[in-house]
Design a protein around this motif. Structure first.
Motif, PDB file in Angstrom:
ATOM      1  N   ARG A 289      -3.733  13.561  -3.417  1.00 33.66           N
ATOM      2  CA  ARG A 289      -4.145  14.240  -2.196  1.00 33.66           C
ATOM      3  C   ARG A 289      -5.608  14.673  -2.312  1.00 33.66           C
ATOM      4  O   ARG A 289      -6.034  15.130  -3.376  1.00 33.66           O
ATOM      5  CB  ARG A 289      -3.280  15.462  -1.931  1.00 33.66           C
ATOM      6  CG  ARG A 289      -1.848  15.137  -1.506  1.00 33.66           C
ATOM      7  CD  ARG A 289      -1.114  16.397  -1.129  1.00 33.66           C
ATOM      8  NE  ARG A 289       0.258  16.153  -0.730  1.00 33.66           N
ATOM      9  CZ  ARG A 289       0.642  15.835   0.498  1.00 33.66           C
ATOM     10  NH1 ARG A 289      -0.282  15.714   1.448  1.00 33.66           N
ATOM     11  NH2 ARG A 289       1.912  15.645   0.785  1.00 33.66           N
TER      12      ARG A 289
ATOM     13  N   ASP B 271      -2.222   5.124  -3.947  1.00 34.06           N
ATOM     14  CA  ASP B 271      -3.050   6.334  -3.900  1.00 34.06           C
ATOM     15  C   ASP B 271      -2.154   7.481  -3.482  1.00 34.06           C
ATOM     16  O   ASP B 271      -1.876   7.688  -2.317  1.00 34.06           O
ATOM     17  CB  ASP B 271      -4.210   6.182  -2.925  1.00 34.06           C
ATOM     18  CG  ASP B 271      -5.127   7.408  -2.941  1.00 34.06           C
ATOM     19  OD1 ASP B 271      -4.817   8.369  -3.685  1.00 34.06           O
ATOM     20  OD2 ASP B 271      -6.133   7.410  -2.228  1.00 34.06           O
ATOM     21  N   THR B 272      -1.652   8.185  -4.471  1.00 37.62           N
ATOM     22  CA  THR B 272      -0.814   9.359  -4.200  1.00 37.62           C
ATOM     23  C   THR B 272      -1.544  10.634  -4.598  1.00 37.62           C
ATOM     24  O   THR B 272      -0.914  11.669  -4.834  1.00 37.62           O
ATOM     25  CB  THR B 272       0.515   9.250  -4.965  1.00 37.62           C
ATOM     26  OG1 THR B 272       0.248   9.034  -6.360  1.00 37.62           O
ATOM     27  CG2 THR B 272       1.355   8.102  -4.429  1.00 37.62           C
TER      28      THR B 272
ATOM     29  N   GLN C  18      -8.692  13.255   6.000  1.00 35.63           N
ATOM     30  CA  GLN C  18      -7.893  12.317   5.201  1.00 35.63           C
ATOM     31  C   GLN C  18      -8.787  11.496   4.280  1.00 35.63           C
ATOM     32  O   GLN C  18      -9.975  11.310   4.551  1.00 35.63           O
ATOM     33  CB  GLN C  18      -7.120  11.358   6.117  1.00 35.63           C
ATOM     34  CG  GLN C  18      -6.095  12.054   6.997  1.00 35.63           C
ATOM     35  CD  GLN C  18      -5.496  11.112   8.018  1.00 35.63           C
ATOM     36  OE1 GLN C  18      -6.190  10.264   8.570  1.00 35.63           O
ATOM     37  NE2 GLN C  18      -4.200  11.233   8.265  1.00 35.63           N
TER      38      GLN C  18
ATOM     39  N   THR D 101       1.192   5.362  -0.470  1.00 35.87           N
ATOM     40  CA  THR D 101       0.483   6.634  -0.439  1.00 35.87           C
ATOM     41  C   THR D 101       1.486   7.767  -0.624  1.00 35.87           C
ATOM     42  O   THR D 101       2.663   7.534  -0.919  1.00 35.87           O
ATOM     43  CB  THR D 101      -0.269   6.769   0.890  1.00 35.87           C
ATOM     44  OG1 THR D 101       0.659   6.638   1.980  1.00 35.87           O
ATOM     45  CG2 THR D 101      -1.340   5.690   1.021  1.00 35.87           C
TER      46      THR D 101
ATOM     47  N   PHE E 271      -6.919   6.330   2.116  1.00 35.11           N
ATOM     48  CA  PHE E 271      -5.544   5.845   2.191  1.00 35.11           C
ATOM     49  C   PHE E 271      -4.688   6.707   3.117  1.00 35.11           C
ATOM     50  O   PHE E 271      -3.460   6.638   3.091  1.00 35.11           O
ATOM     51  CB  PHE E 271      -4.913   5.808   0.797  1.00 35.11           C
ATOM     52  CG  PHE E 271      -5.312   4.618  -0.025  1.00 35.11           C
ATOM     53  CD1 PHE E 271      -4.500   3.498  -0.087  1.00 35.11           C
ATOM     54  CD2 PHE E 271      -6.502   4.611  -0.723  1.00 35.11           C
ATOM     55  CE1 PHE E 271      -4.863   2.394  -0.839  1.00 35.11           C
ATOM     56  CE2 PHE E 271      -6.878   3.513  -1.476  1.00 35.11           C
ATOM     57  CZ  PHE E 271      -6.063   2.396  -1.537  1.00 35.11           C
ATOM     58  N   ASN E 272      -5.371   7.538   3.932  1.00 36.98           N
ATOM     59  CA  ASN E 272      -4.715   8.383   4.940  1.00 36.98           C
ATOM     60  C   ASN E 272      -3.904   9.524   4.347  1.00 36.98           C
ATOM     61  O   ASN E 272      -3.027  10.074   5.017  1.00 36.98           O
ATOM     62  CB  ASN E 272      -3.825   7.543   5.867  1.00 36.98           C
ATOM     63  CG  ASN E 272      -4.619   6.543   6.676  1.00 36.98           C
ATOM     64  OD1 ASN E 272      -5.731   6.830   7.104  1.00 36.98           O
ATOM     65  ND2 ASN E 272      -4.058   5.362   6.870  1.00 36.98           N
ATOM     66  N   ASN E 273      -4.174   9.891   3.101  1.00 40.33           N
ATOM     67  CA  ASN E 273      -3.537  11.074   2.545  1.00 40.33           C
ATOM     68  C   ASN E 273      -4.258  12.321   3.043  1.00 40.33           C
ATOM     69  O   ASN E 273      -5.492  12.357   3.097  1.00 40.33           O
ATOM     70  CB  ASN E 273      -3.587  11.052   1.018  1.00 40.33           C
ATOM     71  CG  ASN E 273      -2.753   9.930   0.434  1.00 40.33           C
ATOM     72  OD1 ASN E 273      -1.594   9.760   0.779  1.00 40.33           O
ATOM     73  ND2 ASN E 273      -3.353   9.150  -0.472  1.00 40.33           N
TER      74      ASN E 273
ATOM     75  N   THR F 247      -3.939   6.981  -8.633  1.00 40.61           N
ATOM     76  CA  THR F 247      -4.748   6.051  -7.849  1.00 40.61           C
ATOM     77  C   THR F 247      -4.908   4.765  -8.643  1.00 40.61           C
ATOM     78  O   THR F 247      -5.378   4.777  -9.779  1.00 40.61           O
ATOM     79  CB  THR F 247      -6.132   6.632  -7.522  1.00 40.61           C
ATOM     80  OG1 THR F 247      -5.967   7.842  -6.767  1.00 40.61           O
ATOM     81  CG2 THR F 247      -6.946   5.646  -6.699  1.00 40.61           C
TER      82      THR F 247
ATOM     83  N   THR G 167       0.863  -1.184   0.000  1.00 39.50           N
ATOM     84  CA  THR G 167       0.000   0.000   0.000  1.00 39.50           C
ATOM     85  C   THR G 167       0.893   1.226   0.000  1.00 39.50           C
ATOM     86  O   THR G 167       1.622   1.473   0.967  1.00 39.50           O
ATOM     87  CB  THR G 167      -0.932   0.012   1.218  1.00 39.50           C
ATOM     88  OG1 THR G 167      -1.745  -1.158   1.209  1.00 39.50           O
ATOM     89  CG2 THR G 167      -1.822   1.239   1.180  1.00 39.50           C
TER      90      THR G 167
END
Length: 453
Positions: free
Chosen positions: A282, A279-280, A362, A192, A365-367, A246, A190
């Motif tokens: 934002r 998942d980069t 967030q 991010t 994916f906690n971005n 993503t 995973t």
């Protein structure tokens, strides 16, 4: 026991057999006397040393054959000289499928025949000059891997045999028919914003020419130059995911078809990493207002639309709410679109404001967002008129059918705004009509408002 055969006719019918003690047989010792001249004789050679000569003569000392024809050499042993093994591989101590392996040996004396057993086959040796012999064989897929074992067998002209299974010069050949294969593992599946993964490529054996060119697929990211610290078996590379991407299903693929192990075997397979998610992207928000101006007893709806699902958004994420309050934000589509009702503060006159959403929320994916979000500017106009304090109330017509409010105000701009707005009298919203503007001393203007009740 040896059988000595001669061709002679003795006058006595017997022969004598001697051992020569000198090279010219001028001195002899008797082995057997008066042996029946049958043209052959059998006797035990026990105790005779290598290169001893046996001499036969007519018992009557009448020789009818040359001395050289009457000499026999005793040979009770066989020489075992040099032997070696080599391969036609670029590394002569290694062999892969299709390589030729040669066993060479020197008998140091003439032999009648010789063979070499290798890979379960017995092959006749070929004389390559003098006492030198060799056998060659081509390796096959069914041959056994490992150090190549062999056995040399040969017989000399006297009938002595020998066997040997080792080299005299320490030579050896390792047969390797295993094709290189690889596995790919990732330190995390995973990825991010700001997260990378270590890709570990593990081969089943040392490979010589691995490089990043052997990767045939790298989904949604890049790999650093792969390096090895154990001689070419284990390699590591850093995977960096692409920005603003993503993907729930990505892979890395590596082909071994261009790779060689130390024996020259090429790979035939493709290694595939485990599936990884990226998942980069934002999260960010856009906002809309159902109205840009809000008056007394009015509200507007704030709609917040995120670019992706948000998992923990709440009213605590509003870092600024000017001139009013927001109801609890709710979502009906899983966290992408949120709505909240704005209620203005009473008693404000044409004040501008806006709402700000911070960066603490967030995505799944906690971005976190890179920056906050600010709404467009809105205007709050909620003035309140009360009894007294510079104004008065009166009823006209004796029947209470109308209400007149006299309001004093020294700020002409505010007065003009009030004249086109509304006021509250005893909690009732009153439409405002400017009836008269009467200048007075000290710059104070009097405004008269009325409404039929």
């Amino acid at each position: 026991v040896n059988t000595i055969t001669w061709n002679s006719t003795s006058t006595s019918g017997y022969v004598n057999i001697f051992r020569c003690l000198t090279s010219d047989c001028s001195s002899t010792s008797t082995i057997s006397m008066n042996v029946l001249d049958t043209g052959s004789s059998t006797f035990d050679t026990t105790g005779l040393n290598e290169n001893n000569k046996i001499y036969i003569e007519d018992a009557s000392n009448v020789l009818d054959f040359d001395i050289s024809d009457a000499l026999f050499y005793i040979d009770n042993s066989i020489s075992s000289c040099n032997a070696s093994i080599t391969s036609n591989n670029s590394s002569t101590t290694l062999a892969n499928v299709g390589n030729s392996i040669t066993v060479s040996f020197d008998t140091c004396e003439a032999i009648a025949t010789g063979t070499v057993s290798i890979f379960g086959k017995t092959i006749n040796a070929t004389n390559i000059g003098g006492t030198n012999w060799s056998v060659s064989t081509t390796t096959k897929l069914e041959d056994t891997e490992g150090e190549v074992a062999f056995t040399i067998n040969y017989t000399d002209l006297a009938g002595n045999s020998t066997s040997r299974s080792s080299t005299a010069n320490g030579s050896f050949v390792i047969y390797d028919k295993t094709f290189p294969t690889a596995t790919i593992s990732l330190s995390t599946t995973t990825l991010t914003v700001g997260i990378t993964a270590t890709a570990t490529i593990t081969f089943n054996e040392k490979v010589l020419n691995f490089s990043n060119d052997d990767f045939t697929r790298i989904d949604n990211g890049t790999l650093s130059i792969a390096t090895s610290t154990d001689g070419g078996i284990t390699w590591t590379s850093i995977f960096t995911p692409s920005e603003s991407t993503t993907s729930l299903s990505s892979f890395i693929l590596l082909s071994t078809s261009n790779l060689n192990d130390v024996a020259g075997n090429s790979g035939t397979s493709t290694a595939t990493s485990s599936q990884y998610q990226i998942d980069t992207t934002r999260p960010f928000a856009t906002t809309t207002l159902s109205a840009n101006t809000v008056g007394l007893n009015q509200t507007f709806t704030l709609t917040i639309t995120f670019n992706e699902q948000i998992r923990n958004f709440s009213n605590d994420d509003f870092t600024r709410i000017d001139n009013g309050t927001l109801s609890i934000a709710t979502s009906t589509d899983g966290g992408i679109t949120w709505t909240s009702v704005f209620t203005p503060t009473t008693g404000l006159t044409n004040l501008s404001g806006f709402i700000v959403i911070g960066t603490n929320y967030q995505d799944t994916f906690n971005n976190s967002p890179a920056t906050g979000t600010e709404t467009i500017t809105y205007t709050v106009n909620t003035p309140v008129v009360s009894q007294g304090g510079g104004g008065g109330f009166s009823s006209g017509g004796g029947g209470g059918s109308s209400l007149t409010v006299l309001q004093t105000q020294s700020n002409t701009n505010t007065i003009n705004q009030l004249a086109t707005s509304s006021v509250v009298v005893n909690t009732a919203q009153v439409a405002v009509t400017q009836l008269q503007n009467i200048p007075t001393v000290l710059g104070v203007s009097l405004f008269l408002f009325s409404r039929n009740l």
